[in-house]
Design a protein around this motif. Structure first.
Motif, PDB file in Angstrom:
ATOM      1  N   UNK A 130     -11.733  21.398 -43.568  1.00 15.95           N
ATOM      2  CA  UNK A 130     -13.206  21.593 -43.522  1.00 15.95           C
ATOM      3  C   UNK A 130     -13.990  20.063 -43.445  1.00 15.95           C
ATOM      4  N   UNK A 131     -13.104  18.917 -44.147  1.00  9.78           N
ATOM      5  CA  UNK A 131     -13.708  17.780 -44.084  1.00  9.78           C
ATOM      6  C   UNK A 131     -13.628  17.245 -42.709  1.00  9.78           C
ATOM      7  N   UNK A 132     -12.718  17.500 -41.710  1.00 10.70           N
ATOM      8  CA  UNK A 132     -12.511  16.909 -40.580  1.00 10.70           C
ATOM      9  C   UNK A 132     -13.799  17.653 -39.360  1.00 10.70           C
ATOM     10  N   UNK A 133     -13.984  18.963 -39.920  1.00 12.46           N
ATOM     11  CA  UNK A 133     -14.952  19.742 -38.994  1.00 12.46           C
ATOM     12  C   UNK A 133     -16.305  19.021 -39.365  1.00 12.46           C
ATOM     13  N   UNK A 134     -16.543  18.908 -40.641  1.00 13.07           N
ATOM     14  CA  UNK A 134     -18.035  18.143 -40.893  1.00 13.07           C
ATOM     15  C   UNK A 134     -18.036  16.872 -40.202  1.00 13.07           C
ATOM     16  N   UNK A 135     -17.025  16.016 -40.576  1.00  7.50           N
ATOM     17  CA  UNK A 135     -17.154  14.617 -39.904  1.00  7.50           C
ATOM     18  C   UNK A 135     -17.114  14.732 -38.588  1.00  7.50           C
ATOM     19  N   UNK A 136     -16.896  15.643 -37.727  1.00  7.88           N
ATOM     20  CA  UNK A 136     -16.816  15.801 -36.261  1.00  7.88           C
ATOM     21  C   UNK A 136     -18.198  16.151 -36.040  1.00  7.88           C
ATOM     22  N   UNK A 137     -18.697  17.093 -36.763  1.00  7.88           N
ATOM     23  CA  UNK A 137     -20.186  17.642 -36.475  1.00  7.88           C
ATOM     24  C   UNK A 137     -21.309  16.450 -36.720  1.00  7.88           C
ATOM     25  N   UNK A 138     -21.069  15.716 -37.663  1.00  5.87           N
ATOM     26  CA  UNK A 138     -21.659  14.709 -37.926  1.00  5.87           C
ATOM     27  C   UNK A 138     -21.898  13.512 -36.647  1.00  5.87           C
ATOM     28  N   UNK A 139     -20.633  13.122 -36.281  1.00  2.00           N
ATOM     29  CA  UNK A 139     -20.303  12.145 -35.353  1.00  2.00           C
ATOM     30  C   UNK A 139     -21.143  12.912 -33.975  1.00  2.00           C
ATOM     31  N   UNK A 140     -20.806  14.020 -33.632  1.00  5.14           N
ATOM     32  CA  UNK A 140     -21.330  14.603 -32.504  1.00  5.14           C
ATOM     33  C   UNK A 140     -22.939  14.842 -32.698  1.00  5.14           C
ATOM     34  N   UNK A 141     -23.427  14.876 -33.876  1.00  7.56           N
ATOM     35  CA  UNK A 141     -24.952  14.944 -34.048  1.00  7.56           C
ATOM     36  C   UNK A 141     -25.438  13.486 -33.804  1.00  7.56           C
ATOM     37  N   UNK A 142     -24.865  12.649 -34.238  1.00  7.75           N
ATOM     38  CA  UNK A 142     -25.301  11.194 -34.218  1.00  7.75           C
ATOM     39  C   UNK A 142     -25.358  10.710 -32.629  1.00  7.75           C
ATOM     40  N   UNK A 143     -24.027  10.974 -32.030  1.00  2.00           N
ATOM     41  CA  UNK A 143     -24.042  11.039 -30.370  1.00  2.00           C
ATOM     42  C   UNK A 143     -24.763  11.618 -29.657  1.00  2.00           C
ATOM     43  N   UNK A 144     -25.235  12.760 -30.187  1.00  2.00           N
ATOM     44  CA  UNK A 144     -26.414  13.671 -29.363  1.00  2.00           C
ATOM     45  C   UNK A 144     -27.528  12.990 -29.275  1.00  2.00           C
ATOM     46  N   UNK A 145     -28.073  12.541 -30.868  1.00  2.00           N
ATOM     47  CA  UNK A 145     -29.240  11.979 -30.971  1.00  2.00           C
ATOM     48  C   UNK A 145     -29.552  10.717 -30.112  1.00  2.00           C
ATOM     49  N   UNK A 146     -28.424   9.655 -30.203  1.00  2.00           N
ATOM     50  CA  UNK A 146     -28.504   8.438 -29.458  1.00  2.00           C
ATOM     51  C   UNK A 146     -28.534   8.656 -27.823  1.00  2.00           C
ATOM     52  N   UNK A 147     -27.741   9.702 -27.465  1.00  2.00           N
ATOM     53  CA  UNK A 147     -27.869  10.058 -26.045  1.00  2.00           C
ATOM     54  C   UNK A 147     -29.275  10.649 -25.585  1.00  2.00           C
ATOM     55  N   UNK A 148     -29.642  11.492 -26.321  1.00  2.00           N
ATOM     56  CA  UNK A 148     -30.955  12.162 -26.091  1.00  2.00           C
ATOM     57  C   UNK A 148     -32.062  10.907 -26.078  1.00  2.00           C
ATOM     58  N   UNK A 149     -31.946  10.002 -27.098  1.00  2.00           N
ATOM     59  CA  UNK A 149     -33.108   8.927 -27.140  1.00  2.00           C
ATOM     60  C   UNK A 149     -33.225   8.245 -25.529  1.00  2.00           C
ATOM     61  N   UNK A 150     -31.868   7.895 -25.121  1.00  2.00           N
ATOM     62  CA  UNK A 150     -32.045   6.906 -24.102  1.00  2.00           C
ATOM     63  C   UNK A 150     -32.223   7.696 -22.948  1.00  2.00           C
ATOM     64  N   UNK A 151     -31.742   9.006 -22.883  1.00  2.00           N
ATOM     65  CA  UNK A 151     -32.302   9.915 -21.667  1.00  2.00           C
ATOM     66  C   UNK A 151     -33.954  10.078 -21.760  1.00  2.00           C
ATOM     67  N   UNK A 152     -34.323  10.344 -22.675  1.00  2.00           N
ATOM     68  CA  UNK A 152     -35.755  10.351 -22.990  1.00  2.00           C
ATOM     69  C   UNK A 152     -36.629   9.298 -22.429  1.00  2.00           C
ATOM     70  N   UNK A 153     -35.965   8.041 -23.185  1.00  2.00           N
ATOM     71  CA  UNK A 153     -36.743   6.798 -22.858  1.00  2.00           C
ATOM     72  C   UNK A 153     -36.547   6.541 -21.031  1.00  2.00           C
ATOM     73  N   UNK A 154     -35.451   6.634 -20.640  1.00  2.00           N
ATOM     74  CA  UNK A 154     -35.098   6.522 -19.295  1.00  2.00           C
ATOM     75  C   UNK A 154     -36.277   7.335 -18.377  1.00  2.00           C
ATOM     76  N   UNK A 155     -36.524   8.394 -18.768  1.00  4.38           N
ATOM     77  CA  UNK A 155     -37.412   9.371 -18.186  1.00  4.38           C
ATOM     78  C   UNK A 155     -38.768   9.031 -18.175  1.00  4.38           C
TER      79      UNK A 155
END
Length: 73
Positions: free
Chosen positions: A3-28
């Motif tokens: 369960x700890x690994x699943x939560x860690x991976x979910x948090x990392x994926x959330x942070x990566x998605x937020x960063x990627x979304x920010x840069x895509x929106x900025x470029x747009x």
């Protein structure tokens, strides 16, 4: 422990998605503003001349203030 690994991976994926979304929106938004620039005094002057009005600097300044006040709301 799994369960700890699943939560860690979910948090990392959330942070990566937020960063990627920010840069895509900025470029747009940068490309959108490049293709459709906000109106400036020269564009306003041209628009008034096309409508058959003789634009004075006082009238242009007045319209620019009105537009800026409207966009700040």
């Amino acid at each position: 422990m799994a369960t700890g690994w699943v939560i860690l991976i979910a948090v990392i994926a959330l942070l990566a998605g937020a960063a990627l979304g920010f840069f895509i929106a900025r470029k747009y938004m940068m490309s959108y503003l490049e293709k459709n620039p906000p109106i400036n005094e020269q564009m306003l002057r041209t628009l008034m001349m096309q409508m058959g009005q003789k634009p004075s600097q006082k009238k242009i300044n007045q319209m620019m203030r009105a537009m800026n006040a409207h966009t700040k709301k």
